[in-house]
Design an enzyme around this catalytic site. Structure first.
Site, PDB file in Angstrom:
ATOM      1  N   GLU A 179       6.553   2.981   4.329  1.00  0.00           N
ATOM      2  CA  GLU A 179       5.256   3.529   3.916  1.00  0.00           C
ATOM      3  C   GLU A 179       4.493   3.977   5.162  1.00  0.00           C
ATOM      4  OE1 GLU A 179       3.003   0.767   1.524  1.00  0.00           O
ATOM      5  OE2 GLU A 179       1.359   2.188   1.256  1.00  0.00           O
ATOM      6  N   ASN A 223       0.667   2.035  -1.673  1.00  0.00           N
ATOM      7  CA  ASN A 223      -0.744   2.357  -1.901  1.00  0.00           C
ATOM      8  C   ASN A 223      -1.145   3.642  -1.193  1.00  0.00           C
ATOM      9  OD1 ASN A 223      -0.871  -0.058  -3.304  1.00  0.00           O
ATOM     10  ND2 ASN A 223      -1.745  -1.219  -1.610  1.00  0.00           N
ATOM     11  N   ASN A 266       2.284   4.914  -7.848  1.00  0.00           N
ATOM     12  CA  ASN A 266       2.503   3.567  -7.330  1.00  0.00           C
ATOM     13  C   ASN A 266       1.457   2.596  -7.873  1.00  0.00           C
ATOM     14  OD1 ASN A 266       3.637   1.602  -5.227  1.00  0.00           O
ATOM     15  ND2 ASN A 266       1.463   1.631  -4.673  1.00  0.00           N
ATOM     16  N   GLU A 267       1.908   1.494  -8.436  1.00  0.00           N
ATOM     17  CA  GLU A 267       1.031   0.386  -8.870  1.00  0.00           C
ATOM     18  C   GLU A 267      -0.275   0.881  -9.493  1.00  0.00           C
ATOM     19  OE1 GLU A 267       0.629  -2.507  -5.666  1.00  0.00           O
ATOM     20  OE2 GLU A 267       2.723  -3.092  -5.890  1.00  0.00           O
ATOM     21  N   TYR A 281       5.958  -9.949  -4.724  1.00  0.00           N
ATOM     22  CA  TYR A 281       6.018 -10.562  -3.388  1.00  0.00           C
ATOM     23  C   TYR A 281       5.867 -12.065  -3.535  1.00  0.00           C
ATOM     24  CZ  TYR A 281       5.508  -5.841  -1.575  1.00  0.00           C
ATOM     25  OH  TYR A 281       5.719  -4.526  -1.281  1.00  0.00           O
ATOM     26  N   GLU A 335       9.723  -2.788  -5.129  1.00  0.00           N
ATOM     27  CA  GLU A 335       9.054  -3.530  -4.045  1.00  0.00           C
ATOM     28  C   GLU A 335       9.314  -5.004  -4.268  1.00  0.00           C
ATOM     29  OE1 GLU A 335       5.000  -2.767  -2.839  1.00  0.00           O
ATOM     30  OE2 GLU A 335       5.160  -0.664  -3.444  1.00  0.00           O
ATOM     31  N   GLN A 364       9.217  -4.132   3.420  1.00  0.00           N
ATOM     32  CA  GLN A 364       9.614  -2.777   3.785  1.00  0.00           C
ATOM     33  C   GLN A 364      10.722  -2.852   4.831  1.00  0.00           C
ATOM     34  OE1 GLN A 364       6.155  -0.287   4.442  1.00  0.00           O
ATOM     35  NE2 GLN A 364       5.110  -1.029   2.622  1.00  0.00           N
TER      36      GLN A 364
HETATM   37  O1  AHR Z   1       4.311  -3.003   0.518  1.00  0.00           O
HETATM   38  C1  AHR Z   1       2.952  -3.177   0.756  1.00  0.00           C
HETATM   39  C2  AHR Z   1       2.093  -2.794  -0.443  1.00  0.00           C
HETATM   40  O2  AHR Z   1       2.313  -3.681  -1.491  1.00  0.00           O
HETATM   41  C3  AHR Z   1       2.353  -1.442  -1.064  1.00  0.00           C
HETATM   42  O3  AHR Z   1       1.676  -0.422  -0.425  1.00  0.00           O
HETATM   43  C4  AHR Z   1       1.841  -1.622  -2.452  1.00  0.00           C
HETATM   44  O4  AHR Z   1       2.516  -0.802  -3.371  1.00  0.00           O
HETATM   45  C5  AHR Z   1       2.020  -3.102  -2.735  1.00  0.00           C
HETATM   46  O5  AHR Z   1       0.868  -3.661  -3.246  1.00  0.00           O
END
Ligand code: AHR
Length: 492
Positions: free
Chosen positions: A26, A71, A171-172, A243, A291, A348
């Site tokens: 990103e 994001n 995205n999200e 995450y 992700e 990432q």
């Molecule tokens: O990977 C970091 C961030 O986590 C990304 O930009 C977003 O899509 C997610 O919230």
């Protein structure tokens, strides 16, 4: 501790899509600037990309890389990163509150991706933009027609199309933090119309619609149903993001968090099947876990970073051995669910919650999580086989019946090899693992372990790295708190 693993060579879960081991870059922190790209670095190539970083990405052999966000993409105008560098605007990047110089954009990124041997999974901006800009970007990247955006690419020096086949519809978009966040109905409509136009420009592309940003979102479930009902015929995959972190300093619970990933996958797959039945459709929607990773170490330090800098050191988690074990368990979970999860991206790749770290102007080094990811990429190709593990379990305040040993098995028919991936979650005891696999001989046993679960790697010292274990007798000994790769050659 003793355990027995039964591998059912006649019971296949699925062929593993090589994109299961994708990653993500990103425009965030030092992922691009000071990460993959640093024109003043002593190893920089003719385009300004660091050769030392590219060599590690190539060593991993990453099949697909999601780009440019995250994001970031929800406020991004893709044209800013194309054409003559001196004309590119410097902009306030609102998602991460930094300055974006636009020195790198799709023109350069696709050149780099080609060099490191990765395909691109391109994300379009459905935050501040919509269907029009998305279809223009598809034309810019993929069209061969003598038309405005394809000509713009040619004028910028690229006569051949970039040929990007995999695209994310935003995205999200369910997250309040997202630039241009949407309600389920708002997103479903814009995603459907955008998908329609993008496929009219290039009908060979595959599309991923946004699912929920994580399983704890208030609209989880409703979001997926609404998006699927509206977009079913235009999309190919639905996304999942998640995450994990050892927030409570409870390692035994933390090592069990892959059970949450497993439940999340099963829930989303069930929703896809429900809508498939509702629509009486032949088509099955697959999942893109685009992700996933551990992310928590840097959360506090990031609050101290002043705004409006170019490439500030954001999200620079330094990973421990326990994080590597969690990443191992998450990889095993993806393999075991490879009948539904076709694409997944370790988020990432460089500097930002990443297996590869750099010093700006200096060295490159491998985090602890580099190794399970490398092993999955190297030995996890082929067919995922059904397995049953007989082992003891433990419980914590958060989980019940956590098997001490987490395993998956993959058959590579071409190489005539079966690889077992196994994490021993016990912090104290080794595990003597008997593998029930006929007509097979062990080639090697690789393990990643260490003295302390909090051991880390840095540019100066690598404490967590693969070691080769000599086998004695018929069982393989998995050290306490270890990631293991057991490679077998099939004799018939
Ligand atoms: O990977 C970091 C961030 O986590 C990304 O930009 C977003 O899509 C997610 O919230």
């Amino acid at each position: 501790m003793r355990a027995t693993l039964h591998i059912h060579t006649d019971k296949k879960i699925s062929e593993i899509d090589k994109r299961l081991y994708g990653s993500f870059i990103e425009h965030l922190g030092r992922a691009v600037y000071g990460g993959i790209y640093e024109p003043s670095h002593r190893t920089a190539d003719e385009n300004g990309f660091r050769k030392d970083v590219a060599a590690l990405v190539r060593e991993l052999n990453v099949p697909v890389i999601r780009y440019p966000g995250g994001n970031f993409v929800s406020g991004y105008n893709w044209e800013d990163g194309t054409g003559e560098r001196s004309n590119r605007p410097c902009k306030m990047e609102l998602a991460w509150q930094a300055i974006e110089t636009n020195a790198v954009g799709i023109d350069e990124f696709q050149q780099w991706a080609r060099k490191v041997g990765s395909d691109i999974m391109m994300t379009v901006n459905l935050g501040t933009r919509g269907a029009d800009e998305a279809r223009q970007l598809v034309e810019y990247c993929n069209a061969v027609t003598p038309t405005y955006y394809a000509d713009m690419r040619r004028k910028n020096g690229f006569s051949e199309p970039f040929d990007i086949r995999l695209w994310c519809l935003g995205n999200e978009m369910d997250g309040a933090w997202q630039i241009g966040a949407k309600t389920p109905q708002e997103y479903a409509r814009i995603a459907c119309e955008t998908a329609k136009l993008m496929k009219l420009v290039d009908d060979r592309i595959e599309l991923v619609a946004c699912g929920s940003s994580n399983a704890g979102m208030p609209t989880f479930g409703l979001w997926e149903e609404t998006v699927l009902r509206e977009c079913y015929e235009y999309i190919d995959y639905l996304s999942l993001h998640s995450y994990y972190g050892n927030y409570q300093e409870d390692t035994e619970s933390y090592l069990a968090c892959s059970l949450d990933m497993e439940a999340f996958i099963k829930q989303v797959a069930s929703i896809c099947d429900k809508i498939q039945a509702e629509k009486r459709s032949e088509k099955q929607i697959h999942l893109s876990f685009d992700e996933w990773n551990v992310w928590f170490h840097s959360s506090e330090q990031d609050k101290q970073i002043p705004r409006w800098q170019i490439a500030p050191p954001q999200l620079e988690d330094v990973y421990t051995l326990e994080d590597a074990l969690v990443v191992g368990c998450l990889l095993i979970t993806l393999i075991k669910n490879s009948d539904r999860v076709k694409i997944a991206c370790l988020a990432q790749l460089v500097n930002v919650i990443a297996p590869i770290m750099t010093e700006t102007g200096g060295r490159v080094w491998k985090q602890t999580i580099f190794y399970p990811y490398l092993h999955a990429l190297r030995y996890g190709q082929g067919t995922a086989l059904a397995v049953d593990i007989e082992c003891s379990c433990y419980s914590t305040d958060h989980y019940e019946h956590v098997p001490y040993v987490e395993t998956a098995a993959v058959h590579d028919q071409d190489k005539k090899e079966v690889t077992v991936f196994a994490v021993n979650r016990s912090l104290k005891e080794s595990c003597s693992l008997t593998v029930d696999l006929k007509n097979a001989e062990l080639i090697e046993h690789i393990a990643v372990t260490g003295e302390n679960v909090k051991d880390t790697n840095t540019a100066d010292e690598e404490r967590v790295f693969p070691v080769w274990i000599e086998e004695e007798g018929n069982a393989s000994v998995l050290p306490p708190k270890s990631w293991n790769v057991l490679r077998y050659r099939m004799t018939h």
